[in-house]
Scaffold this motif. Structure first.
Motif, PDB file in Angstrom:
ATOM      1  N   SER A  41      24.043  -6.726  40.124  1.00  0.00           N
ATOM      2  CA  SER A  41      22.522  -6.499  41.642  1.00  0.00           C
ATOM      3  C   SER A  41      21.626  -7.479  40.740  1.00  0.00           C
ATOM      4  O   SER A  41      21.246  -7.348  39.808  1.00  0.00           O
ATOM      5  CB  SER A  41      22.675  -4.964  41.035  1.00  0.00           C
ATOM      6  OG  SER A  41      22.126  -4.568  39.670  1.00  0.00           O
ATOM      7  N   GLY A  42      20.623  -7.228  41.705  1.00  0.00           N
ATOM      8  CA  GLY A  42      20.337  -8.200  41.420  1.00  0.00           C
ATOM      9  C   GLY A  42      20.183 -10.259  41.807  1.00  0.00           C
ATOM     10  O   GLY A  42      21.037  -9.999  41.617  1.00  0.00           O
ATOM     11  N   LEU A  43      19.534 -10.360  40.930  1.00  0.00           N
ATOM     12  CA  LEU A  43      19.469 -11.839  40.612  1.00  0.00           C
ATOM     13  C   LEU A  43      20.837 -12.053  39.558  1.00  0.00           C
ATOM     14  O   LEU A  43      20.011 -11.456  38.690  1.00  0.00           O
ATOM     15  CB  LEU A  43      18.500 -12.744  40.676  1.00  0.00           C
ATOM     16  CG  LEU A  43      18.207 -13.921  40.434  1.00  0.00           C
ATOM     17  CD1 LEU A  43      18.581 -15.176  41.451  1.00  0.00           C
ATOM     18  CD2 LEU A  43      17.523 -14.634  40.210  1.00  0.00           C
ATOM     19  N   GLN A  44      21.262 -12.956  39.892  1.00  0.00           N
ATOM     20  CA  GLN A  44      23.154 -13.431  38.610  1.00  0.00           C
ATOM     21  C   GLN A  44      22.093 -14.943  39.084  1.00  0.00           C
ATOM     22  O   GLN A  44      23.515 -15.390  40.209  1.00  0.00           O
ATOM     23  CB  GLN A  44      23.467 -12.878  38.286  1.00  0.00           C
ATOM     24  CG  GLN A  44      24.901 -13.092  37.697  1.00  0.00           C
ATOM     25  CD  GLN A  44      25.878 -12.211  37.451  1.00  0.00           C
ATOM     26  OE1 GLN A  44      26.161 -11.398  38.772  1.00  0.00           O
ATOM     27  NE2 GLN A  44      27.011 -12.429  37.202  1.00  0.00           N
ATOM     28  N   ALA A  45      22.322 -15.745  38.569  1.00  0.00           N
ATOM     29  CA  ALA A  45      21.762 -17.411  38.215  1.00  0.00           C
ATOM     30  C   ALA A  45      22.624 -17.705  36.809  1.00  0.00           C
ATOM     31  O   ALA A  45      22.172 -17.719  36.231  1.00  0.00           O
ATOM     32  CB  ALA A  45      20.621 -17.864  39.129  1.00  0.00           C
ATOM     33  N   ARG A  46      23.681 -19.106  37.547  1.00  0.00           N
ATOM     34  CA  ARG A  46      23.885 -19.348  36.539  1.00  0.00           C
ATOM     35  C   ARG A  46      24.556 -20.910  36.789  1.00  0.00           C
ATOM     36  O   ARG A  46      25.165 -20.921  37.587  1.00  0.00           O
ATOM     37  CB  ARG A  46      25.926 -18.504  36.051  1.00  0.00           C
ATOM     38  CG  ARG A  46      25.873 -18.495  35.021  1.00  0.00           C
ATOM     39  CD  ARG A  46      27.492 -17.748  34.533  1.00  0.00           C
ATOM     40  NE  ARG A  46      27.401 -16.577  34.169  1.00  0.00           N
ATOM     41  CZ  ARG A  46      28.567 -15.741  34.940  1.00  0.00           C
ATOM     42  NH1 ARG A  46      29.416 -16.074  35.214  1.00  0.00           N
ATOM     43  NH2 ARG A  46      28.125 -14.573  34.884  1.00  0.00           N
ATOM     44  N   ASP A  76      24.937  -5.768  45.934  1.00  0.00           N
ATOM     45  CA  ASP A  76      23.221  -6.173  47.089  1.00  0.00           C
ATOM     46  C   ASP A  76      22.930  -6.944  46.196  1.00  0.00           C
ATOM     47  O   ASP A  76      21.923  -6.939  47.003  1.00  0.00           O
ATOM     48  CB  ASP A  76      23.222  -4.563  47.185  1.00  0.00           C
ATOM     49  CG  ASP A  76      21.852  -4.673  48.073  1.00  0.00           C
ATOM     50  OD1 ASP A  76      22.269  -5.186  49.167  1.00  0.00           O
ATOM     51  OD2 ASP A  76      20.408  -3.756  47.540  1.00  0.00           O
ATOM     52  N   GLY A  77      23.898  -7.123  45.467  1.00  0.00           N
ATOM     53  CA  GLY A  77      22.783  -8.472  44.315  1.00  0.00           C
ATOM     54  C   GLY A  77      22.244  -9.890  44.811  1.00  0.00           C
ATOM     55  O   GLY A  77      22.654 -10.052  46.185  1.00  0.00           O
ATOM     56  N   GLU A  89      33.021 -12.428  47.646  1.00  0.00           N
ATOM     57  CA  GLU A  89      33.054 -11.559  48.618  1.00  0.00           C
ATOM     58  C   GLU A  89      31.457 -11.398  49.470  1.00  0.00           C
ATOM     59  O   GLU A  89      31.126 -10.031  50.423  1.00  0.00           O
ATOM     60  CB  GLU A  89      34.008 -10.038  47.984  1.00  0.00           C
ATOM     61  CG  GLU A  89      35.056 -10.041  48.294  1.00  0.00           C
ATOM     62  CD  GLU A  89      35.390  -8.396  47.158  1.00  0.00           C
ATOM     63  OE1 GLU A  89      34.055  -7.832  47.392  1.00  0.00           O
ATOM     64  OE2 GLU A  89      36.545  -8.452  47.367  1.00  0.00           O
ATOM     65  N   GLY A  90      30.489 -11.780  48.931  1.00  0.00           N
ATOM     66  CA  GLY A  90      29.433 -12.156  49.735  1.00  0.00           C
ATOM     67  C   GLY A  90      28.666 -10.700  49.039  1.00  0.00           C
ATOM     68  O   GLY A  90      29.316 -10.093  48.217  1.00  0.00           O
ATOM     69  N   ALA A  91      27.202 -10.805  49.306  1.00  0.00           N
ATOM     70  CA  ALA A  91      26.241  -9.878  48.490  1.00  0.00           C
ATOM     71  C   ALA A  91      25.005 -10.699  49.914  1.00  0.00           C
ATOM     72  O   ALA A  91      25.331 -11.059  50.643  1.00  0.00           O
ATOM     73  CB  ALA A  91      25.660 -10.505  47.015  1.00  0.00           C
ATOM     74  N   ARG A  92      24.028  -9.664  48.975  1.00  0.00           N
ATOM     75  CA  ARG A  92      22.667  -9.493  49.996  1.00  0.00           C
ATOM     76  C   ARG A  92      22.632 -10.819  50.235  1.00  0.00           C
ATOM     77  O   ARG A  92      22.174 -11.865  51.041  1.00  0.00           O
ATOM     78  CB  ARG A  92      21.713  -9.190  49.201  1.00  0.00           C
ATOM     79  CG  ARG A  92      20.186  -9.696  49.701  1.00  0.00           C
ATOM     80  CD  ARG A  92      19.192  -8.352  49.917  1.00  0.00           C
ATOM     81  NE  ARG A  92      18.977  -8.392  48.196  1.00  0.00           N
ATOM     82  CZ  ARG A  92      17.955  -8.357  47.370  1.00  0.00           C
ATOM     83  NH1 ARG A  92      17.157  -9.084  47.279  1.00  0.00           N
ATOM     84  NH2 ARG A  92      18.632  -8.518  46.266  1.00  0.00           N
ATOM     85  N   LEU A  93      23.126 -12.105  49.401  1.00  0.00           N
ATOM     86  CA  LEU A  93      22.509 -13.487  49.689  1.00  0.00           C
ATOM     87  C   LEU A  93      23.587 -13.972  48.298  1.00  0.00           C
ATOM     88  O   LEU A  93      23.302 -14.360  47.162  1.00  0.00           O
ATOM     89  CB  LEU A  93      21.641 -14.625  49.455  1.00  0.00           C
ATOM     90  CG  LEU A  93      21.626 -15.682  50.438  1.00  0.00           C
ATOM     91  CD1 LEU A  93      20.436 -16.439  50.560  1.00  0.00           C
ATOM     92  CD2 LEU A  93      22.276 -16.487  49.014  1.00  0.00           C
ATOM     93  N   ALA A  94      24.846 -14.126  48.468  1.00  0.00           N
ATOM     94  CA  ALA A  94      25.777 -15.243  47.194  1.00  0.00           C
ATOM     95  C   ALA A  94      25.862 -16.885  48.013  1.00  0.00           C
ATOM     96  O   ALA A  94      25.886 -17.169  48.994  1.00  0.00           O
ATOM     97  CB  ALA A  94      27.927 -14.463  47.656  1.00  0.00           C
ATOM     98  N   ARG A  95      25.387 -17.356  46.584  1.00  0.00           N
ATOM     99  CA  ARG A  95      25.420 -18.907  46.968  1.00  0.00           C
ATOM    100  C   ARG A  95      26.112 -20.186  46.177  1.00  0.00           C
ATOM    101  O   ARG A  95      25.660 -19.274  44.766  1.00  0.00           O
ATOM    102  CB  ARG A  95      24.813 -19.615  47.545  1.00  0.00           C
ATOM    103  CG  ARG A  95      24.627 -20.970  47.139  1.00  0.00           C
ATOM    104  CD  ARG A  95      23.611 -21.979  48.845  1.00  0.00           C
ATOM    105  NE  ARG A  95      23.231 -23.421  47.816  1.00  0.00           N
ATOM    106  CZ  ARG A  95      22.978 -24.007  49.441  1.00  0.00           C
ATOM    107  NH1 ARG A  95      22.496 -23.428  50.367  1.00  0.00           N
ATOM    108  NH2 ARG A  95      22.097 -25.067  48.942  1.00  0.00           N
ATOM    109  N   PHE A  96      27.230 -20.771  45.925  1.00  0.00           N
ATOM    110  CA  PHE A  96      28.387 -21.475  45.228  1.00  0.00           C
ATOM    111  C   PHE A  96      27.491 -23.029  45.028  1.00  0.00           C
ATOM    112  O   PHE A  96      28.885 -22.578  46.248  1.00  0.00           O
ATOM    113  CB  PHE A  96      29.089 -20.963  44.681  1.00  0.00           C
ATOM    114  CG  PHE A  96      29.588 -19.189  44.856  1.00  0.00           C
ATOM    115  CD1 PHE A  96      29.359 -18.511  43.205  1.00  0.00           C
ATOM    116  CD2 PHE A  96      29.482 -18.296  45.133  1.00  0.00           C
ATOM    117  CE1 PHE A  96      29.263 -18.281  42.795  1.00  0.00           C
ATOM    118  CE2 PHE A  96      29.472 -16.852  45.483  1.00  0.00           C
ATOM    119  CZ  PHE A  96      29.830 -16.873  43.747  1.00  0.00           C
TER     120      PHE A  96
END
Lengths: 290, 248, 493
Positions: free
Chosen positions: A65-70, A92-93, A116-123
């Motif tokens: 959850s929360g911001l996870q950036a890689r 919800d991240g 599956e998406g999240a609050r905002l998922a971007r790849f």
């Protein structure tokens, strides 16, 4: 802190994914590269070199959850193969992944993204074909529930002749969900004999679902084969009727059709455990839907 | 009519024709037979002026005029016609329009008056009928979606309409069933005459049962290695090219 | 019948090439009057005063101008050009005493001669009136900033069709102009449309009353002549319930070394069951092979299917201009309404085109179809940019999009940038795009049949664009084919 603001919808590359809104109060270091927001948020870029002739695989899981950036910068030497698999499950991240991949002659890059998406998922995937006879495969599946957002953005730059790209991304979106596909194939001047095929197909499972697609070709060489196809729509009513006529209830018929639609993009190069996991997740997602 | 002397042609730096000489007088039909890779198609492309077929030495004249320096369309206007082994598809250009364009361009190049459109229409339809070509095909873009047999018949139709002096038939029999082969051969035979010559390039003897050649040449490794009458084709069919290949 | 005609005409057209390059490149020497150079409120007032406009329209212009001063020129299109100095141009140029011509006899013979040379024999057309078999095309001739003449007005008025210059419409039909002007392309729409709203000079106005099929093709021929001036026309077409019109637009300009600015706005309104077919053959001076001179063409064209079952169809053949920035669009507001966009865009030399369409599906069962054929040669850049947007209430909306690009030579570019936005689950959208080169094998095959190379190229290209050419009215199709061939001269070999 006097940093750089996160991109909003006014920034073309983030037109359909308003990062500033998803991460209120967050900003970037003032010296950050505006074209590489995820790298800046990740606070560092992992690097990976696949040596000539070797094969490597990376699996990245996003489930926090929360911001996870890689961010990953990979260099694939001549004749080597890199396989990257991303599995992002509903949260919800704000999961953000970036991969910048450069290929030497005869190298291959294969990627499968399950989101599956999240609050905002971007790849974001950025591939540079820097040597002759390279092959790029970019595949993905996104499944988005209400209140979720999944964004698959990619750019393949064919800088030299004779490269091959195959891209197939499929998505299914439910009421209140949003799927985004942005894919660009860029063929530089002189990159003759490039053969690139890009396909994106999405299903809107219910009204109120949203899909935004921007499949893009930028071609600066003439002796190339480049094509893209993009379809967006609901389930085929005739196919649905056909199956129901055979006695299968509507919900099961829908699940059957959607599963068949999605699994076509589950790449053959995935190791069996991963492909089994992905198919199981698709089924679970569909089961919950019906 | 056609006179080739010591022709050397290379493709992509590799020499394919290595000093080929051949004379086809007016009124005669000559066959060229040979194994795969002997240079049969190279000969037809070099004569018609396709890019990438570099003439290094030798000459080729049609009615005394050196053709090797000419653009493909100039050679065509002088009466050189090639029935392609693999006819091209031309999307969006109906067969009838295409033929009209070709006829008029050739007439113009020769300083002749253009034919009225109605005459062209009539001529094409009449020839199409003898080849049993469905007239609907004439309205469709040339060769697009046509079967292999239809494409070959279209080649012969174009030959019959353009009435060349020298026709080169490159593997015209490939892709034809026996009925189509007979129709095509009838069309070719109808064009035989004292002012016209033909060069029939083929892999098999079968076509020569229908189009009887005056002479048969054997092309091996870029040179004519043997010449004879129709009986030579029969012998090749039985014995193959082994003895020529061994010598080459 | 029409198809056969085109096929035969293709051949004739491409044969008629010879050395004729840009046949419209001459200029006409007549006495003209100009607005003072530069762009400020006084320029806006000058133009409005010249046209003796009512106060409301002057206010409308001034609002737009105030807005424009706060706007930035868009940079998202794939076109590159040096910064435009908007103060270094003249925004109004007109033949002396123009806009007062009541009949052909009063028109400056030089102007009539100009149109005749461009293939628009205004006098002959009217004289032929009533002669059986003569083409019946009514023409509004716009010369720089003013409409000099509209033909066939009487015949059209007899069935209730209004066809005149927009300046005249402001005077004679203010209620219609006021009701519709700026309702499709608002004054705030975009940088160039806002500029146009402030300083538009002339253009055409069409109104077709309920249930009337306009008995002839309507057309406007835009001619830029004066040096150092731009053209900023405004066209407004309203088709009332159940009406129909086919409207054609042609554009040419003299060969000049400087870049001329053209920023037009076209608004179409189709009410219930109305149909508009709008065709353009755009042949503004493209500049020379090195990219010197040429028209900067920044155009906003939009149609509003305001009523149920309304239909708007755009067909464009874009061969001219140094820069083309143009997206004829449809707002599909009425249920069961439909929009079409058929486009041929050819760029050669140093031309740059960024063109496409927007299909905005708001109503139920709305349909749209986009066929775009881009051809790029020389060192040109050719971009298709399009948006298909399906709003939440657009149940059963359908879109089909096909974008094909043809590249001739290895120094040009062809790009495809489609935006697809879907918000309704019963909608179906399909988009396909391909990129191919002119095949050397096909060229050789045709040359082997005796067809010279340039003619072979023209034939192949005409084949490539055939689907779109067939959408044009006959007279235009033939002209367009010729243009296709001429535009690509020197692109091969």
């Amino acid at each position: 802190m006097a940093g750089l603001a996160l991109p909003s919808r006014r920034v073309e590359a983030w037109k359909y994914s308003d990062l500033a809104r998803a991460l209120p109060g967050v900003s970037l270091p003032a010296n950050a590269d505006a074209a590489r927001v995820i790298d800046a948020l990740a606070g560092g870029v992992e690097t990976l070199t696949v040596s000539a002739g070797e094969s490597a695989m990376v699996v990245e899981r996003f489930d926090a959850s929360g911001l996870q950036a890689r961010a990953l910068a990979a260099h694939v030497q001549s004749g080597a193969t890199l396989t990257r698999v991303v599995v992002q499950t509903e949260s919800d991240g704000v999961p953000l992944g970036a991969a910048r991949v450069t290929l030497e002659a005869g190298a291959s890059f294969r990627q499968f993204i399950y989101a599956e998406g999240a609050r905002l998922a971007r790849f974001e995937t950025e591939v540079t074909v820097g040597g002759e006879k390279c092959r790029v495969e970019l595949d993905g599946v996104y499944l988005v529930n209400g209140g979720r957002h999944a964004d698959l953005t990619s750019q393949v730059l064919h800088a030299v002749p004779g490269g091959e790209t195959r891209q197939l991304v499929k998505g299914a979106v439910r009421h209140g969900g949003r799927g985004v596909f942005q894919g660009k194939i860029l063929v530089a001047g002189g990159a003759q004999k490039t053969d690139a095929r890009q396909n994106h197909h999405a299903l809107l499972l219910e009204d109120g679902a949203e899909v935004f697609a921007k499949p893009e070709l930028e071609i600066h060489a003439d002796d190339v084969q480049c094509a893209h196809g993009n379809t967006v729509g609901g389930l085929d009513a005739e196919a649905l009727f056909y199956i129901r006529q055979r006695g299968i209830p509507e919900s099961a018929a829908r699940a059957l059709l959607v599963e068949a639609f999605l699994t076509e993009a589950v790449s053959a190069y995935l190791p069996e455990t991963l492909s089994a996991e992905v198919v199981a997740r698709i089924r679970a997602w569909l089961g919950a839907a019906t | 009519m056609l006179s080739i002397e010591n022709l050397r042609v290379s493709v992509g730096g590799a020499e394919i024709l290595k000093g080929l000489s051949l004379v086809v007088p007016a009124g005669e039909v000559h066959a060229i037979m040979g194994p795969n890779g002997a240079g049969k198609s190279t000969l037809s492309y070099a004569l018609t002026g396709r890019d990438g077929y570099d003439v290094c030495d030798g000459s080729a004249t049609l009615d005394g005029a050196d053709i090797l320096g000419m653009a493909p369309e100039e050679r065509a206007a002088r009466g050189l016609f090639l029935s392609f082994q693999y006819p091209l598809e031309i999307p969006g250009v109906p067969t009838m329009s295409f033929l009209k364009a070709a006829l008029n361009a050739q007439a113009k190049a020769r300083g002749e008056a253009e034919l009225p459109a109605t005459d062209i229409l009539r001529r094409v339809r009449a020839r199409a009928e003898t080849l049993r070509i469905n007239p609907d095909l004439l309205k469709r873009p040339l060769n697009v979606g046509f079967s292999g047999g239809e494409k070959k018949r279209m080649e012969i139709l174009q030959m019959m309409v353009l009435e060349p002096k020298l026709a080169i038939l490159d593997e015209t029999d490939s892709g034809l069933d026996i009925d189509a082969l007979r129709i095509v051969a009838d069309g070719v035979n109808a064009l035989r005459g004292p002012d016209r010559a033909m060069l029939v390039i083929t892999h098999y003897q079968r076509l020569l049962d229908y189009i009887r050649p005056d002479k048969v040449h054997v092309l091996v490794a870029g040179r004519i290695v043997d010449t004879g009458g129709p009986e030579l084709a029969l012998r090749l069919e039985k014995e193959g090219y082994d003895r020529y290949l061994a010598a080459a | 019948m029409a198809k056969e005609g085109i096929d035969l005409a293709t051949v004739d057209a491409v044969r008629g090439l010879e050395a004729e390059k840009y046949a419209a490149g001459f200029s006409t020497d007549i006495e003209q009057e100009f607005a003072p150079k530069g762009l400020n409120e006084d320029t806006v007032r000058f133009i409005s005063a010249k046209k003796e406009e009512p106060q409301w329209l002057l206010d409308w212009r001034l609002d737009a101008f105030a807005r424009w001063k706060t706007m930035d020129e868009p940079t998202w299109a794939m076109v590159r050009y040096p910064a435009i100095d908007y103060q270094d141009a003249t925004y109004y140029a007109a033949p002396k005493n123009a806009a007062k011509y009541k009949s052909l006899d009063e028109v400056d013979p030089e102007i009539l001669e100009t149109y005749k040379k461009l293939g628009i024999p205004l006098r002959e057309q009217e004289t032929l009136l009533g002669v059986e078999g003569a083409p019946r095309v009514a023409v509004d001739a716009v010369f720089d900033s003013v409409s000099v003449l509209t033909t066939f007005k009487k015949e059209l008025a007899a069935v209730g069709v209004i066809f005149c210059s927009i300046s005249e419409a402001v005077r004679e039909h203010p209620e219609l102009v006021r009701k519709y002007l700026g309702t499709v392309v608002p004054t705030t729409d975009n940088f160039f449309a806002t500029l146009n709203s402030a300083i538009f000079s002339d253009g055409s106005f069409v109104y077709v009353p309920p249930g009337v099929r306009c008995p002839m093709e309507l057309s406007t021929y835009f001619r830029m002549n004066a040096q150092g001036s731009g053209q900023f026309e405004r066209t407004l077409i309203i088709i009332d319930k159940g009406g129909y019109v086919s409207y054609l637009e042609g554009c040419t300009a003299p060969m000049r070394d400087e870049n001329q600015l053209h920023a037009a706005v076209v608004e179409l309104v189709a009410l219930e069951d109305a149909e508009i077919k709008y065709s353009t053959v755009q042949n503004w001076w493209p500049g020379d092979a090195e990219g010197k001179g040429g028209v900067y063409n920044f155009v906003t064209k939009r149609g509003d299917c305001r009523g149920d079952r309304a239909k708007i169809s755009w067909t464009q053949v874009e061969t001219g201009s140094a820069i083309t920035w143009k997206y004829p669009s449809c707002i599909l507001r009425g249920d069961d309404s439909s929009g079409e966009f058929y486009s041929i865009a050819i760029t050669n030399g140093r031309q740059q085109a960024d063109t496409g369409t927007k299909m905005i599906h708001l109503g139920r069962n709305t349909k749209s179809r986009i066929i775009s054929k881009g051809i790029s040669a020389g060192r040109a850049q050719n971009t298709y940019r399009g948006l298909v947007s399906i709003h939440a209430k657009a149940a059963n909306a359908r879109n089909f999009t096909q974008c094909d690009s043809l590249l001739i030579g290895d120094r040009c570019g062809a790009h495809t940038v489609p935006y697809v936005e879907a918000r309704n689950a019963s909608a179906k959208l399909e988009h396909e795009a391909t990129t191919t080169k002119l095949s050397e094998d096909q060229l050789f095959y045709m040359r082997q049949r005796g067809i010279p190379e340039e003619e072979a190229v023209a034939l192949l290209v005409n084949g490539f664009v055939r689907d779109v050419l067939q959408q044009l009215p006959m007279e235009f199709a033939v002209e367009a084919q010729k243009l296709v061939a001429v535009s690509l001269e020197g692109s091969v070999g």
